[in-house]
Write an enzyme that holds these catalytic residues in place. Structure first.
Site, PDB file in Angstrom:
ATOM      1  N   ARG A 172     -11.956 -57.651  -3.518  1.00  0.00           N
ATOM      2  CA  ARG A 172     -12.069 -59.028  -2.986  1.00  0.00           C
ATOM      3  C   ARG A 172     -10.706 -59.567  -2.501  1.00  0.00           C
ATOM      4  O   ARG A 172     -10.412 -60.745  -2.606  1.00  0.00           O
ATOM      5  CB  ARG A 172     -12.625 -59.992  -4.047  1.00  0.00           C
ATOM      6  N   SER A 244     -21.068 -65.200  -5.679  1.00  0.00           N
ATOM      7  CA  SER A 244     -20.241 -65.205  -6.896  1.00  0.00           C
ATOM      8  C   SER A 244     -19.159 -66.268  -6.758  1.00  0.00           C
ATOM      9  O   SER A 244     -18.411 -66.266  -5.781  1.00  0.00           O
ATOM     10  CB  SER A 244     -19.554 -63.857  -7.087  1.00  0.00           C
ATOM     11  N   GLU A 340     -13.478 -66.711  -6.635  1.00  0.00           N
ATOM     12  CA  GLU A 340     -13.685 -65.979  -5.391  1.00  0.00           C
ATOM     13  C   GLU A 340     -13.837 -66.971  -4.230  1.00  0.00           C
ATOM     14  O   GLU A 340     -13.457 -66.707  -3.099  1.00  0.00           O
ATOM     15  CB  GLU A 340     -14.936 -65.099  -5.512  1.00  0.00           C
TER      16      GLU A 340
HETATM   17  N1  EPU Z   1     -24.356 -59.230 -16.514  1.00  0.00           N
HETATM   18  C1  EPU Z   1     -24.524 -59.998 -17.657  1.00  0.00           C
HETATM   19  N2  EPU Z   1     -25.305 -61.105 -17.568  1.00  0.00           N
HETATM   20  C2  EPU Z   1     -25.928 -61.449 -16.417  1.00  0.00           C
HETATM   21  C3  EPU Z   1     -25.755 -60.685 -15.244  1.00  0.00           C
HETATM   22  C4  EPU Z   1     -24.954 -59.564 -15.345  1.00  0.00           C
HETATM   23  O1  EPU Z   1     -23.990 -59.710 -18.697  1.00  0.00           O
HETATM   24  O2  EPU Z   1     -26.638 -62.474 -16.441  1.00  0.00           O
HETATM   25  C5  EPU Z   1     -23.520 -58.025 -16.621  1.00  0.00           C
HETATM   26  C6  EPU Z   1     -24.368 -56.789 -16.754  1.00  0.00           C
HETATM   27  O3  EPU Z   1     -23.817 -55.961 -17.735  1.00  0.00           O
HETATM   28  C7  EPU Z   1     -24.258 -56.101 -15.425  1.00  0.00           C
HETATM   29  C8  EPU Z   1     -22.882 -56.539 -14.974  1.00  0.00           C
HETATM   30  O4  EPU Z   1     -22.732 -57.861 -15.469  1.00  0.00           O
HETATM   31  O5  EPU Z   1     -24.375 -54.715 -15.543  1.00  0.00           O
HETATM   32  C9  EPU Z   1     -22.708 -56.510 -13.477  1.00  0.00           C
HETATM   33  O6  EPU Z   1     -23.696 -57.350 -12.886  1.00  0.00           O
HETATM   34  P1  EPU Z   1     -24.115 -57.197 -11.345  1.00  0.00           P
HETATM   35  O7  EPU Z   1     -24.503 -55.802 -11.075  1.00  0.00           O
HETATM   36  O8  EPU Z   1     -25.079 -58.277 -11.040  1.00  0.00           O
HETATM   37  O9  EPU Z   1     -22.765 -57.409 -10.567  1.00  0.00           O
HETATM   38  P2  EPU Z   1     -21.547 -58.416 -10.688  1.00  0.00           P
HETATM   39  O10 EPU Z   1     -20.356 -57.623 -11.066  1.00  0.00           O
HETATM   40  O11 EPU Z   1     -21.873 -59.566 -11.607  1.00  0.00           O
HETATM   41  C10 EPU Z   1     -20.803 -58.061  -8.230  1.00  0.00           C
HETATM   42  C11 EPU Z   1     -20.435 -58.878  -7.045  1.00  0.00           C
HETATM   43  C12 EPU Z   1     -21.681 -59.394  -6.340  1.00  0.00           C
HETATM   44  C13 EPU Z   1     -22.546 -58.186  -5.937  1.00  0.00           C
HETATM   45  C14 EPU Z   1     -22.892 -57.414  -7.215  1.00  0.00           C
HETATM   46  C15 EPU Z   1     -23.692 -56.156  -6.930  1.00  0.00           C
HETATM   47  C16 EPU Z   1     -18.292 -59.849  -7.626  1.00  0.00           C
HETATM   48  C17 EPU Z   1     -17.533 -61.087  -7.937  1.00  0.00           C
HETATM   49  N3  EPU Z   1     -19.596 -60.008  -7.440  1.00  0.00           N
HETATM   50  O12 EPU Z   1     -21.414 -58.925  -9.188  1.00  0.00           O
HETATM   51  O13 EPU Z   1     -21.246 -60.027  -5.147  1.00  0.00           O
HETATM   52  O14 EPU Z   1     -23.731 -58.600  -5.286  1.00  0.00           O
HETATM   53  O15 EPU Z   1     -21.662 -57.003  -7.858  1.00  0.00           O
HETATM   54  O16 EPU Z   1     -22.857 -55.196  -6.395  1.00  0.00           O
HETATM   55  O17 EPU Z   1     -17.700 -58.780  -7.530  1.00  0.00           O
HETATM   56  C18 EPU Z   1     -20.613 -62.100  -4.182  1.00  0.00           C
HETATM   57  O18 EPU Z   1     -19.480 -61.642  -4.107  1.00  0.00           O
HETATM   58  O19 EPU Z   1     -20.890 -63.230  -3.763  1.00  0.00           O
HETATM   59  C19 EPU Z   1     -21.653 -61.304  -4.833  1.00  0.00           C
HETATM   60  C20 EPU Z   1     -22.871 -61.797  -5.102  1.00  0.00           C
END
Ligand code: EPU
Length: 344
Positions: A172, A244, A340
């Site tokens: 990012r 995010s 972000e």
């Molecule tokens: N998780 C929790 N609680 C929740 C949701 C998730 O504990 O309610 C934990 C879970 O362990 C899960 C982990 O967080 O395995 C990762 O969750 P997720 O796969 O949803 O991804 P993220 O790291 O939270 C990032 C990006 C998103 C992108 C997703 C999928 C960032 C800041 N965000 O989220 O990007 O869609 O991965 O690749 O890196 C954005 O940037 O606007 C965005 C939505």
């Protein structure tokens, strides 16, 4: 006096930004202009310099939280156009103007069966914004497909090109958020796409959903990503949000070990230089903020990393809410969540 007349002719005055930010915040910009052709740029910037105006370059406003009226000029990047730059046996390159809609372009590449961007389906925003924060999802980052970024350098008053290496891409991150912030108008991005696509399905539940599809092709992979996103994230057309709100913190392996002693189930993903990316969504959930609503501001129940404007929240309300989350996470885990979203 002639200067003022010129200014009035060029810019729209006291313009509501409601339709120009996905959080749905109704603030006003003193001046506003749709940038539709690169020939406008030098004239606009001459006016900016002459009037000593503050300015913001806005794509679709999908990563922006306005907390007040803007006492300057909003330059809405509406540059359009897609052209093929080169075509080889394995690879094809396209130059895409910054004001094109990101997902519409991704949809086109998938319909042509060119691989590379399908995992980045349904991300809101414009093409010009994609390299700024190096958008990423489901194991792919846009940096993997960017050949170069083209723009107009404000300090040099001339057009410049940044090769992929010169963009300083990170998680990012890019130089467009740092050294070049407010110093460059991105006009187009050149992407490299694969004529023989390779499916990247190792992230989370992508493989499971993809394998259930009747056929395994780029379109069904795009459908998979869209389905997963829709099940976890709010549609920006229905709810005000900016995806995010915070970044996933990147900490040292030592810090990670230390945190895991107390919270063994904290998700962490090894990254570059032995650093570990930990889940901000998890930290927010464990701090008690998942699905919490205060007035019309809240965290999204399926993904607390996303803040939502359920009604008519002001930017300040959303900002204050986000700061409470940040403080809770800091108090409990000693980790300061970086934003972000850009806050103005
Ligand atoms: N998780 C929790 N609680 C929740 C949701 C998730 O504990 O309610 C934990 C879970 O362990 C899960 C982990 O967080 O395995 C990762 O969750 P997720 O796969 O949803 O991804 P993220 O790291 O939270 C990032 C990006 C998103 C992108 C997703 C999928 C960032 C800041 N965000 O989220 O990007 O869609 O991965 O690749 O890196 C954005 O940037 O606007 C965005 C939505």
């Amino acid at each position: 006096m002639p200067g003022i007349i010129k200014l009035l002719e060029m810019f729209i005055q006291n313009y509501s930004l409601l339709a120009h930010n996905t959080f749905g915040i109704d603030v006003c910009s003193k001046f506003f202009i749709h940038l539709t052709h690169i020939s406008q740029i030098s004239g606009i910037m001459d006016e900016v310099a002459e009037r000593n105006l503050d300015f913001i370059i806005l794509g679709e406003g999908s990563n922006m939280l306005f907390t007040r009226d803007f006492d300057g000029l909003v330059i809405h990047n509406s540059l359009k156009g897609i052209e093929k730059v080169s075509e080889e046996e394995e690879e094809i390159q396209f130059r895409v103007s910054a004001g094109e809609n990101w997902d519409a372009f991704v949809g086109m590449t998938v319909s042509w069966n060119y691989g590379g961007l399908e995992n980045l389906s349904l991300i809101p925003g414009s093409v010009g914004a994609s390299p700024v924060q190096n958008i990423g999802a489901y194991g792919v980052e846009v940096k993997d497909s960017v050949v170069k970024v083209e723009g107009y350098s404000l300090p040099d008053s001339s057009f410049v090109t940044f090769s992929n290496e010169e963009c300083g891409f990170g998680y990012r991150e890019s130089i467009f958020k740092k050294k070049w912030k407010n110093r460059l108008i991105i006009t187009s991005v050149v992407f490299r796409l694969q004529r023989n696509p390779v499916f990247r399905i190792s992230y989370g539940e992508v493989a499971r959903v993809f394998e259930q599809k009747k056929e395994q092709n780029l379109q069904s992979l795009r459908d998979t990503i869209i389905e997963i996103r829709r099940s976890k994230l709010p549609e920006v057309k229905e709810y005000g949000s900016a995806g995010s709100f915070f970044k996933n913190p990147v900490i040292s392996a030592g810090e990670y070990r230390h945190i895991r002693e107390r919270w063994p189930d904290i998700p962490g993903y090894e990254g570059e230089n032995g650093m570990v990316k930990i889940s901000a969504a998890w930290l927010i959930e464990k701090s008690g903020w998942k699905g919490v609503r205060e007035g019309s501001t809240g965290t999204w129940p399926q993904q607390p990393l996303v803040l939502v404007n359920y009604g008519f929240s002001s930017g300040r309300e959303i900002f204050k809410f986000s700061e409470k989350i940040r403080k809770s996470v800091y108090d409990q885990f000693g980790i300061d969540l970086g934003r972000e979203v850009n806050v103005y």
